[in-house]
Design an enzyme around this catalytic site. Structure first.
Site, short mmCIF file in Angstrom:
data_model
loop_
_atom_site.label_atom_id
_atom_site.label_comp_id
_atom_site.label_asym_id
_atom_site.label_seq_id
_atom_site.Cartn_x
_atom_site.Cartn_y
_atom_site.Cartn_z
N ASP A 1 -0.17 -6.95 4.53
CA ASP A 1 -0.95 -8.19 4.67
C ASP A 1 -0.08 -9.40 5.00
O ASP A 1 -0.48 -10.26 5.79
CB ASP A 1 -1.77 -8.47 3.41
CG ASP A 1 -2.95 -7.52 3.28
OD1 ASP A 1 -3.33 -6.89 4.29
OD2 ASP A 1 -3.50 -7.40 2.17
N THR B 1 0.82 -1.22 0.00
CA THR B 1 0.00 0.00 0.00
C THR B 1 0.84 1.27 0.00
O THR B 1 0.47 2.26 -0.64
CB THR B 1 -0.92 -0.01 1.25
OG1 THR B 1 -1.84 -1.07 1.10
CG2 THR B 1 -1.67 1.28 1.41
N1 ASP Z 1 -2.84 -5.42 0.36
C1 ASP Z 1 -1.75 -4.56 0.80
C2 ASP Z 1 -0.47 -5.38 0.78
O1 ASP Z 1 -0.29 -6.19 1.63
C3 ASP Z 1 -2.04 -4.04 2.15
C4 ASP Z 1 -1.02 -3.08 2.70
O2 ASP Z 1 0.09 -2.92 2.24
O3 ASP Z 1 -1.37 -2.44 3.74
O4 ASP Z 1 0.32 -5.24 -0.12
#
Ligand code: ASP
Length: 316
Positions: A88, A11
């Site tokens: 994640d 993210t």
């Molecule tokens: N879906 C994202 C990831 O794990 C969530 C994040 O980075 O907060 O890459």
């Protein structure tokens, strides 16, 4: 002071797209340049980015290997490392690096963000700045810097899916570090393992199937180490034992861990040779299982590794 940044995605470096947030090249680089110009980051840095950048939902053990290779290749030229990563599976990666790297002399700091740098009010700026600071000052080992906390790489878990303060780690008295004179890494092989949980009325056939198909099983048991005592699970665990498939038991409770032998309803685990995972997180248990499966093909050596506290992965 020179910091090596290993950018994997997540993210922190994402933008909104028609299908939801997705990684975009250049965002983390631009933020680091801005922080340097503003004097928020004073260390020199060098950045290497994964190709392609990923949502960490897609991370594989081969990505853990890539990160470790970057650390090993730059270890003598950098004072510390910052790994930008999706939240994640950040806890899996942190644990995997803690088990896979031996003889680290520098801090390796994983960080990320719950809100993308491309969005107003992102926590990425704070986390990046603090990760840089930690990379220059923390003891050697694998750490997670997030929302003002520096957490043990093999004890950390994602505990909140929305809030900035998204990670927790239980205490341990051993640093996230395996001592050795020289730096080395054990790559994760393509070994397959399964994480599965007991539940009332569960189909134990699936555990039996895992004993046929997987090379190792992380079994999430109840509370301090109990399981349903029906014949199905007993047979499945006996089959795993007969096939030399290690079964590593951890608690479904996030804190406290298991203590095999406390309850009669857990005796089945000891009888069938399940390994006591104590208060390891499920992420650490999975990474340690893959580590043991990668180190050797010898079943008793695999069990020995799984029974040994390598880097503070359980409390005491
Ligand atoms: N879906 C994202 C990831 O794990 C969530 C994040 O980075 O907060 O890459």
């Amino acid at each position: 002071m020179k910091i090596c940044v290993i950018h994997t995605g997540g993210t922190i470096g994402m933008v909104a797209t028609e299908t939801g947030f997705a990684p975009k090249e250049g965002l983390v680089e631009a933020e680091l340049e801005r922080l340097r110009a503003a004097g928020e980051i004073t260390a020199e840095f060098q950045l290497v980015a994964a190709q392609p950048l990923i949502d960490s939902a897609n991370a594989m053990p081969s990505d853990w290997n890539w990160i470790m290779e970057q650390v090993v290749a730059r270890h003598d030229h950098c004072d510390g490392f910052v790994v930008t990563h999706g939240t994640d599976t950040l806890a899996f990666t942190a644990a995997a690096l803690t088990f896979g790297l031996k003889g680290l002399k520098k801090p390796v700091i994983l960080t990320g963000a719950m809100l993308a740098l491309s969005e107003e009010g992102s926590d990425g700026t704070r986390n990046l700045t603090e990760a840089f600071l930690a990379a220059g000052t923390a003891p050697a080992g694998v750490w997670v810097q997030f929302a003002g906390q520096r957490l043990h790489g093999a004890r950390v878990r994602k505990s909140h899916s929305v809030e900035f303060d998204a990670f927790k780690a239980s205490a341990t008295d051993m640093p996230p570090h395996q001592q050795d004179e020289t730096l080395s890494m054990v790559s994760y092989s393509g070994a397959s393992a399964l994480i599965t949980a007991v539940a009332p009325g569960m189909s134990a056939d699936l555990v039996a199937l895992a004993a046929e198909r997987a090379e190792g099983i992380v079994l999430r048991v109840y509370g301090s180490g109990t399981v349903p005592e029906g014949l199905g699970l007993r047979k499945a665990l006996q089959r795993a034992r007969a096939q030399d498939i290690p079964v590593l038991a951890v608690s479904q409770c996030a804190e406290g861990g298991i203590s095999l032998g406390t309850y009669s309803a857990g005796a089945l685990l000891q009888e069938t040779g399940a390994i006591d995972g104590r208060d390891m997180t499920v992420e650490a248990a999975y990474a340690k299982l893959l580590h043991a499966l990668s180190v050797t093909k010898d079943p008793s050596e695999r069990r020995r590794i799984l029974r040994t506290r390598l880097c503070g992965e359980w409390a005491t």
